[in-house]
Design an enzyme around this catalytic site. Structure first.
Site, PDB file in Angstrom:
ATOM      1  N   ASP A  11    -113.254 111.278  15.064  1.00  0.00           N
ATOM      2  CA  ASP A  11    -112.656 112.251  15.910  1.00  0.00           C
ATOM      3  C   ASP A  11    -114.439 112.521  17.279  1.00  0.00           C
ATOM      4  OD1 ASP A  11    -112.069 114.689  18.603  1.00  0.00           O
ATOM      5  OD2 ASP A  11    -112.383 115.958  16.772  1.00  0.00           O
ATOM      6  N   SER A  12    -114.932 113.077  17.831  1.00  0.00           N
ATOM      7  CA  SER A  12    -116.032 113.322  17.940  1.00  0.00           C
ATOM      8  C   SER A  12    -116.797 114.157  16.986  1.00  0.00           C
ATOM      9  CB  SER A  12    -116.162 114.221  19.567  1.00  0.00           C
ATOM     10  OG  SER A  12    -115.207 114.554  19.888  1.00  0.00           O
ATOM     11  N   CYS A  74    -109.397 112.234  19.275  1.00  0.00           N
ATOM     12  CA  CYS A  74    -110.047 112.377  19.726  1.00  0.00           C
ATOM     13  C   CYS A  74    -109.652 111.991  21.353  1.00  0.00           C
ATOM     14  CB  CYS A  74    -111.890 112.070  19.715  1.00  0.00           C
ATOM     15  SG  CYS A  74    -112.389 112.137  21.686  1.00  0.00           S
ATOM     16  N   GLU A 153    -114.834 126.725  19.440  1.00  0.00           N
ATOM     17  CA  GLU A 153    -116.173 126.032  18.524  1.00  0.00           C
ATOM     18  C   GLU A 153    -116.964 127.958  17.993  1.00  0.00           C
ATOM     19  OE1 GLU A 153    -117.872 123.073  18.288  1.00  0.00           O
ATOM     20  OE2 GLU A 153    -116.060 121.330  18.276  1.00  0.00           O
ATOM     21  N   CYS A 185    -106.463 117.792  24.347  1.00  0.00           N
ATOM     22  CA  CYS A 185    -107.474 117.932  23.530  1.00  0.00           C
ATOM     23  C   CYS A 185    -107.601 118.039  22.320  1.00  0.00           C
ATOM     24  CB  CYS A 185    -108.380 118.998  24.802  1.00  0.00           C
ATOM     25  SG  CYS A 185    -110.107 118.791  23.838  1.00  0.00           S
ATOM     26  N   HIS A 187    -108.776 120.427  20.507  1.00  0.00           N
ATOM     27  CA  HIS A 187    -108.772 121.784  20.034  1.00  0.00           C
ATOM     28  C   HIS A 187    -108.420 122.768  21.111  1.00  0.00           C
ATOM     29  CE1 HIS A 187    -113.181 120.529  19.075  1.00  0.00           C
ATOM     30  NE2 HIS A 187    -113.298 121.261  19.361  1.00  0.00           N
TER      31      HIS A 187
HETATM   32  N1  DGL Z   1    -112.144 116.002  19.981  1.00  0.00           N
HETATM   33  C1  DGL Z   1    -112.586 115.754  22.200  1.00  0.00           C
HETATM   34  C2  DGL Z   1    -111.293 115.875  22.432  1.00  0.00           C
HETATM   35  O1  DGL Z   1    -110.271 115.926  22.473  1.00  0.00           O
HETATM   36  C3  DGL Z   1    -113.052 117.206  22.615  1.00  0.00           C
HETATM   37  C4  DGL Z   1    -114.708 117.501  22.036  1.00  0.00           C
HETATM   38  C5  DGL Z   1    -115.556 116.694  22.630  1.00  0.00           C
HETATM   39  O2  DGL Z   1    -115.666 116.899  23.847  1.00  0.00           O
HETATM   40  O3  DGL Z   1    -116.220 115.468  22.417  1.00  0.00           O
HETATM   41  O4  DGL Z   1    -111.306 114.477  23.867  1.00  0.00           O
END
Ligand code: DGL
Length: 265
Positions: A11-12, A74, A153, A185, A187
């Site tokens: 993931d990011s 992600c 976050e 997403c 989050h």
């Molecule tokens: N992990 C990203 C997503 O699911 C969200 C956070 C980011 O923008 O990197 O799209």
């Protein structure tokens, strides 16, 4: 037959732990190597070329850990880079878009589906395309919610301000009468309560994290790659920046002590 190699998840950053958590639940016998690209997060504001370059490097990192399956947790990377990754690597790679879209299509009763995600995910139209490839008669309404990630976050998942932000973002989708909403997403599953409160309890929230875990299980099973040996699994967590902030956030995401987080080299 049993395959004890780990599953790789990237993931990011920390958000993909929602996927980690579902995979751990669905596949308790599997070991997981998680990589969070904390040095380069967020992906949701970046271009396809950049996200794809990062994603290739992330898979290369996981491959060094001899993973048997890669899960792109992600949503942004899944939307923009999954096809390219699949062409580049021989290991099976799955993203969160198709499983989430499939579940939404099976769930909607009025054929109106909403999608929320980062700017990059929404602009890509990936969820819309995935839904339309299953059924053309379903209307898809999309909305980017860029403030959701920083709110989560910050730990503000139930605050009044979060409800107000959600109301602004979601009022258009509510007006369209969607009965199913894809949380596109990593989050957003942490904002389920707030989203449900605004959208109404009759609107079904589709959590891509849960869906992709089921898909991972099905793929491993179909290819004889499941680890059938019982026993405690030691998952590994890597990040591309200093582990401290990831550890603090991940303890909130996973509600457990995080001991084995290392900086990737
Ligand atoms: N992990 C990203 C997503 O699911 C969200 C956070 C980011 O923008 O990197 O799209």
């Amino acid at each position: 037959m049993s395959d004890s190699r780990p599953i790789g998840i990237f993931d990011s950053g920390v958000g993909g732990l929602t996927v980690f958590s579902e995979v751990e639940k669905a596949l308790p016998r599997e070991e997981i190597v998680y990589f969070g690209d904390t040095a380069r997060v967020p992906y949701g504001t970046k271009s396809k070329e950049t996200i794809t370059r990062f994603s290739v490097e992330n898979v290369e990192f996981l491959m060094k850990h001899n993973v048997k399956l890669v899960l792109v947790a992600c949503n942004t990377a899944s939307s923009l880079s999954l096809d390219f990754l699949k062409r580049c690597f021989r290991v099976p790679i799955i993203g969160v878009i198709a499983p989430g879209a499939r579940n939404a299509v099976n769930s909607t009763r009025n054929n109106r589906i909403g999608v929320v995600g980062t700017n990059a995910t929404i602009i890509s139209g990936a969820y819309e395309k995935a839904v339309k490839s299953i059924s053309r008669k379903i209307a898809v309404y999309s909305q980017s919610c860029p403030l959701f990630v920083p709110l989560v976050e910050e730990g503000w998942t139930k605050e009044k301000v979060t409800y107000e932000v959600a109301s602004v973002y979601l009022k258009g989708l509510k007006a369209k009468g969607v009965d199913t909403l894809i949380l596109g997403c990593t989050h957003y599953p942490l904002l389920k309560d707030v989203i449900k409160k605004f959208m109404g309890s009759e609107v079904l929230l589709v959590d891509s994290a849960r869906e992709v875990a089921k898909e991972a299980k099905a793929i491993l099973d179909a290819n004889g790659l499941l680890n059938i040996n019982p026993g405690r699994k030691k998952h590994k967590f890597f990040v591309s920046d200093e582990p401290g902030p990831f550890i603090r956030l991940s303890e909130r995401f996973l509600k457990r002590k995080m001991t084995c987080v290392k900086r990737a080299v």
